[in-house]
Design an enzyme around this catalytic site. Structure first.
Site, PDB file in Angstrom:
ATOM      1  N   TYR A   1       2.949   9.809  -0.357  1.00  0.00           N
ATOM      2  CA  TYR A   1       3.984   9.205   0.495  1.00  0.00           C
ATOM      3  C   TYR A   1       5.379   9.470  -0.053  1.00  0.00           C
ATOM      4  CZ  TYR A   1       0.113   6.507   2.562  1.00  0.00           C
ATOM      5  OH  TYR A   1      -1.053   6.129   3.171  1.00  0.00           O
TER       6      TYR A   1
ATOM      7  N   HIS B   1      -7.680   9.458  -2.137  1.00  0.00           N
ATOM      8  CA  HIS B   1      -7.044   9.376  -0.814  1.00  0.00           C
ATOM      9  C   HIS B   1      -7.926   9.925   0.302  1.00  0.00           C
ATOM     10  CE1 HIS B   1      -2.806   9.135   1.122  1.00  0.00           C
ATOM     11  NE2 HIS B   1      -3.732   8.828   1.985  1.00  0.00           N
TER      12      HIS B   1
ATOM     13  N   ASP C   1       0.849  -1.192   0.000  1.00  0.00           N
ATOM     14  CA  ASP C   1       0.000   0.000   0.000  1.00  0.00           C
ATOM     15  C   ASP C   1       0.886   1.244   0.000  1.00  0.00           C
ATOM     16  OD1 ASP C   1      -2.934   1.073   0.743  1.00  0.00           O
ATOM     17  OD2 ASP C   1      -1.455   2.256   1.837  1.00  0.00           O
TER      18      ASP C   1
ATOM     19  N   LYS D   1      -2.739   5.796  -4.298  1.00  0.00           N
ATOM     20  CA  LYS D   1      -3.847   6.722  -3.995  1.00  0.00           C
ATOM     21  C   LYS D   1      -3.568   8.086  -4.616  1.00  0.00           C
ATOM     22  CE  LYS D   1      -3.821   4.572   0.589  1.00  0.00           C
ATOM     23  NZ  LYS D   1      -2.390   4.416   0.886  1.00  0.00           N
TER      24      LYS D   1
HETATM   25  N1  LIG Z   1      -5.679   6.241   3.623  1.00  0.00           N
HETATM   26  C1  LIG Z   1      -5.140   6.968   4.580  1.00  0.00           C
HETATM   27  O1  LIG Z   1      -5.523   8.135   4.804  1.00  0.00           O
HETATM   28  C2  LIG Z   1      -4.069   6.356   5.424  1.00  0.00           C
HETATM   29  C3  LIG Z   1      -3.674   6.994   6.621  1.00  0.00           C
HETATM   30  C4  LIG Z   1      -2.694   6.387   7.390  1.00  0.00           C
HETATM   31  C5  LIG Z   1      -2.127   5.193   6.966  1.00  0.00           C
HETATM   32  N2  LIG Z   1      -2.508   4.614   5.782  1.00  0.00           N
HETATM   33  C6  LIG Z   1      -1.884   3.360   5.322  1.00  0.00           C
HETATM   34  O2  LIG Z   1      -1.992   2.397   6.367  1.00  0.00           O
HETATM   35  C7  LIG Z   1      -0.699   1.943   6.705  1.00  0.00           C
HETATM   36  C8  LIG Z   1      -0.658   1.587   8.169  1.00  0.00           C
HETATM   37  O3  LIG Z   1      -0.957   2.706   8.977  1.00  0.00           O
HETATM   38  P1  LIG Z   1       0.160   3.500   9.792  1.00  0.00           P
HETATM   39  O4  LIG Z   1       1.425   3.511   9.066  1.00  0.00           O
HETATM   40  O5  LIG Z   1      -0.467   4.810  10.147  1.00  0.00           O
HETATM   41  O6  LIG Z   1       0.260   2.756  11.157  1.00  0.00           O
HETATM   42  P2  LIG Z   1       0.399   1.257  11.701  1.00  0.00           P
HETATM   43  O7  LIG Z   1       0.820   0.305  10.662  1.00  0.00           O
HETATM   44  O8  LIG Z   1      -0.835   1.002  12.446  1.00  0.00           O
HETATM   45  O9  LIG Z   1       1.546   1.480  12.768  1.00  0.00           O
HETATM   46  C9  LIG Z   1       2.829   1.826  12.387  1.00  0.00           C
HETATM   47  C10 LIG Z   1       3.607   2.190  13.644  1.00  0.00           C
HETATM   48  O10 LIG Z   1       3.646   1.053  14.517  1.00  0.00           O
HETATM   49  C11 LIG Z   1       5.004   0.647  14.697  1.00  0.00           C
HETATM   50  N3  LIG Z   1       4.986  -0.822  14.683  1.00  0.00           N
HETATM   51  C12 LIG Z   1       4.791  -1.647  13.630  1.00  0.00           C
HETATM   52  N4  LIG Z   1       4.787  -2.935  14.010  1.00  0.00           N
HETATM   53  C13 LIG Z   1       5.006  -2.935  15.339  1.00  0.00           C
HETATM   54  C14 LIG Z   1       5.105  -3.946  16.309  1.00  0.00           C
HETATM   55  N5  LIG Z   1       4.986  -5.232  15.974  1.00  0.00           N
HETATM   56  N6  LIG Z   1       5.323  -3.594  17.603  1.00  0.00           N
HETATM   57  C15 LIG Z   1       5.450  -2.294  17.953  1.00  0.00           C
HETATM   58  N7  LIG Z   1       5.338  -1.282  17.078  1.00  0.00           N
HETATM   59  C16 LIG Z   1       5.121  -1.586  15.778  1.00  0.00           C
HETATM   60  C17 LIG Z   1       5.781   1.252  13.565  1.00  0.00           C
HETATM   61  O11 LIG Z   1       7.101   1.529  13.960  1.00  0.00           O
HETATM   62  P3  LIG Z   1       8.378   0.868  13.205  1.00  0.00           P
HETATM   63  O12 LIG Z   1       8.294   1.269  11.772  1.00  0.00           O
HETATM   64  O13 LIG Z   1       9.530   1.453  13.938  1.00  0.00           O
HETATM   65  O14 LIG Z   1       8.246  -0.618  13.410  1.00  0.00           O
HETATM   66  C18 LIG Z   1       5.011   2.554  13.324  1.00  0.00           C
HETATM   67  O15 LIG Z   1       5.414   3.529  14.273  1.00  0.00           O
HETATM   68  C19 LIG Z   1       0.209   3.106   6.303  1.00  0.00           C
HETATM   69  O16 LIG Z   1       1.560   2.729   6.266  1.00  0.00           O
HETATM   70  C20 LIG Z   1      -0.396   3.471   5.003  1.00  0.00           C
HETATM   71  O17 LIG Z   1       0.001   2.558   3.986  1.00  0.00           O
HETATM   72  C21 LIG Z   1      -3.469   5.174   5.025  1.00  0.00           C
END
Ligand SMILES: NC(=O)c1ccc[n+]([C@@H]2O[C@H](COP(=O)([O-])OP(=O)(O)OC[C@H]3O[C@@H](n4cnc5c(N)ncnc54)[C@H](OP(=O)(O)O)[C@@H]3O)[C@@H](O)[C@H]2O)c1
Length: 264
Positions: free
Chosen positions: A56, A112, A51, A81
């Site tokens: 990004y 998005h 994704d 997106k």
């Molecule tokens: N459509 C939208 O508006 C939107 C908005 C936000 C996100 N997204 C998408 O959704 C994806 C996921 O959301 P996100 O990036 O916001 O957050 P997430 O995947 O929920 O969390 C990422 C955070 O958690 C940490 N993490 C990951 N695995 C872990 C584990 N096993 N234990 C402890 N900490 C952990 C990561 O740090 P480290 O990297 O240091 O491990 C990072 O700080 C994004 O990358 C993006 O592709 C879309």
């Protein structure tokens, strides 16, 4: 990699029959060589769903990692997106994404987030054209509510296949899930590991009791709800651990406890 986990290969079926892996790899906030390394680690681990997004700033790196991975393009479900400030230039934006991603079609292209007023409807019309011309296999939206999903569907006669929204046990809302199911729109969750969910005492208790990490419990909870989840990590160790969720099942009781955290 010898210790790679068996990554769950369950899929959601989109309205056009395409299959979308329930577990994907999120790439927000990983840039440059870090994005290449993290995406490569995800592919090597066995993730087959990536994704990214125009904003990004890492489509080139994601594309490079995919091209260099040795994994066939048609084995990977690729999402990008388009931000609303590209309204009127949607197809140029997508063509640029395709160049950067080194592919001629994305599996899913998302609006998005909503634009103002009728701009959202004109954007959606451009998305329909992108799908018709084969640049995007499926099209969807992100950060939309059900009323706006209905509005774009009515305007173009084509429903979004997916709505990507923030989702986790702490945000669980059975009504929102049902609203997506009744419209045949696949719910894809983002930021599953943020918002305090990893430290929540109830999630930590289930993790301790089942011998799993809080992240694994949260990811497993999505899979058992048939909700797409796209955890991001820049750490190869956490990339692997987050995918190592095939070997256990949350009980109905634990699923209900997790659902109750949303308070709805
Ligand atoms: N459509 C939208 O508006 C939107 C908005 C936000 C996100 N997204 C998408 O959704 C994806 C996921 O959301 P996100 O990036 O916001 O957050 P997430 O995947 O929920 O969390 C990422 C955070 O958690 C940490 N993490 C990951 N695995 C872990 C584990 N096993 N234990 C402890 N900490 C952990 C990561 O740090 P480290 O990297 O240091 O491990 C990072 O700080 C994004 O990358 C993006 O592709 C879309």
């Amino acid at each position: 990699m010898t210790d790679a986990p068996a990554v769950p290969d369950a899929t959601a079926t989109l309205t056009n029959g395409a299959r979308m892996p329930l577990l994907g790899f999120g790439t927000w906030q990983i840039k440059g060589e870090d994005a290449v390394r993290a995406t490569s680690a995800a592919l090597e681990t066995g993730y087959r769903h990536l994704d990214t997004a125009t904003i990004y700033g890492n489509e080139g790196e994601v594309g490079r990692a995919l091209a260099e991975s040795g994994v066939r393009r048609d084995e990977v479900f690729l999402t990008t997106k388009c931000p609303p400030n590209r309204a009127g230039r949607e197809l140029d934006t997508l063509r640029r994404s395709l160049d950067l991603l080194q592919t001629d079609q994305v599996d899913l292209w998302l609006v998005h987030w909503p634009a103002n007023g009728s701009t959202t409807l004109s954007m959606w019309q451009a998305f329909v054209e992108a799908q018709e011309s084969g640049l995007a296999r499926s099209i969807g939206v992100s950060n939309f509510d059900a009323a706006l999903v209905d509005e774009v569907t009515a305007s173009a006669g084509v429903a979004p296949a997916v709505n990507q929204i923030e989702w986790s046990p702490l945000l669980f809302d059975a009504g929102v899930l049902a609203a997506h199911r009744s419209r045949d729109v696949v719910l894809e969750g983002y930021s599953a590991l943020r918002g305090g969910s990893l430290e929540h005492p109830v999630i930590v208790e289930i993790a301790d009791r089942t011998g799993r990490t809080p992240a694994q419990v949260i990811i497993r909870w999505h899979l058992q709800h048939q909700v797409v989840v796209i955890p991001k990590s820049a750490s190869p160790e956490r990339i692997r651990s987050n995918a190592d969720v095939g070997g256990f099942t949350l009980s109905d009781e634990d699923m209900a406890i997790l659902d109750s955290l949303g308070g709805r």
